[in-house]
Each structure stands twice: as structure tokens, then as C-alpha cells.
Design a protein around this motif. Sequence first.
Motif, PDB file in Angstrom:
ATOM      1  N   UNK A 122       0.812  -1.227   0.429  1.00 11.45           N
ATOM      2  CA  UNK A 122      -0.166   0.050   0.243  1.00 11.45           C
ATOM      3  C   UNK A 122       0.901   1.305   0.369  1.00 11.45           C
ATOM      4  N   UNK A 123       2.290   1.049   0.838  1.00 12.25           N
ATOM      5  CA  UNK A 123       3.068   2.415   0.581  1.00 12.25           C
ATOM      6  C   UNK A 123       3.666   2.649  -0.361  1.00 12.25           C
ATOM      7  N   UNK A 124       3.699   1.450  -1.547  1.00 10.69           N
ATOM      8  CA  UNK A 124       4.377   1.245  -2.500  1.00 10.69           C
ATOM      9  C   UNK A 124       3.215   1.717  -3.784  1.00 10.69           C
ATOM     10  N   UNK A 125       2.367   1.499  -3.641  1.00  6.60           N
ATOM     11  CA  UNK A 125       0.720   2.611  -4.516  1.00  6.60           C
ATOM     12  C   UNK A 125       1.075   3.716  -3.580  1.00  6.60           C
ATOM     13  N   UNK A 126       0.729   4.713  -2.864  1.00  2.00           N
ATOM     14  CA  UNK A 126       0.656   5.274  -1.929  1.00  2.00           C
ATOM     15  C   UNK A 126       1.924   6.609  -3.171  1.00  2.00           C
ATOM     16  N   UNK A 127       3.490   6.331  -2.864  1.00  2.00           N
ATOM     17  CA  UNK A 127       4.450   6.469  -3.751  1.00  2.00           C
ATOM     18  C   UNK A 127       4.222   6.262  -5.410  1.00  2.00           C
ATOM     19  N   UNK A 128       3.507   6.106  -5.830  1.00  5.91           N
ATOM     20  CA  UNK A 128       3.047   5.594  -7.641  1.00  5.91           C
ATOM     21  C   UNK A 128       2.235   6.069  -7.849  1.00  5.91           C
ATOM     22  N   UNK A 129       2.748   6.652  -8.925  1.00  4.68           N
ATOM     23  CA  UNK A 129       1.181   7.062 -10.140  1.00  4.68           C
ATOM     24  C   UNK A 129       1.255   6.337 -11.311  1.00  4.68           C
TER      25      UNK A 129
END
Length: 172
Positions: A71-78
Motif C-alpha cells: 500500500x505504501x508502494x502504491x501511495x508513492x507511485x502513479x
Amino acid sequence: MKRARALTGAGLALALAFCGAGAWTYAQARADDSLAYGRERDHALADGRERLAVLNTLDASSRERARDGIQDWRAASTGPLRDELSNTAPRKGASARGTVTEAALTSLDTRAGTAKLVATVRVEVTPAGAKTPTTDRKRLEAVLARTGEGEWKVKALSAIPLARTAEEDESR
């Protein structure tokens, strides 16, 4: 007495002129496009460094922690990278902690809201059940995109291969 008044008046006029010049210079600097560009560059660089560290970090000591890390990865990416990371299944296993040691922007387009960042990252990987981590160094290039909230997130990520030296080529 007249001389004292004249000196006071001259001193006051000089002080007002100095304050006026300072205010004018400050107003010019605040409206300077290169200053705004520099602020945006610094903001993109700081966000990019932070996002790269997150994308190289995962606590997989349990399935739940691995899910939180994804989830942190998803929040850091787009964009496409975020879509790709959404397909990652959380599993218990090795954990990693990434630290960006050096980073620089190679391009910045403030109008389009895009930037490219190159960085070196130190990643400490701890295999499941192990106590001591191994250290790996990576060189990465990230494409950043500015979101509607004004944050810079990673849109694409790729490894930069190490170049061989002439000495290494001769030994082969």
C-alpha cells in the motif's frame, strides 16, 4: 540646531531610500521565475528521494506487514507503475530497507509536471529468519509526475546498468 535638523532629515531620507530599495528588490525576487523554478526543482527532488526510498522498502516479516508495504508502494507511485504494483500479492519473506544515498534531477518540465531523477540507493535485504542483512547498491532512473495535490510521485522506474571500464573489457 539647524545643522542637527538638516542631518536628521538627511539621515531619515537616506534610511527611507534604503528601505524603499530593499522592498523593491524583495518584490522583484519574489516574482522571479527562476526562483519559482528552483523551488519546484527542490520540491521534486525531495519528493522523488522520499518516494524512491519507499519503493525500495518492504517489511515482509508477516503477510499483513507486506500488504501495508505494498500500500505504501502504491501511495508513492502513479500511472502505469501504480497499476503494476496493484497486482503484487503480499507474501511473507525477505524484508528490505532502501536508503537513497545520492539523487539528482536530470530534467524538469514544470508546465507538463514531469521530471526525471537519477539516484543511487542502498538496500539492506534481510532474508526470512535471518538476523543480519546483506547490502546491495542500485542505480535507478525514475520518471516523476506531479499529481493534482502538487506532490511528485514515481510514474516509471528503471535500473541504470553499470558501465564497464576499458580495464574490465581487456580482462575478458
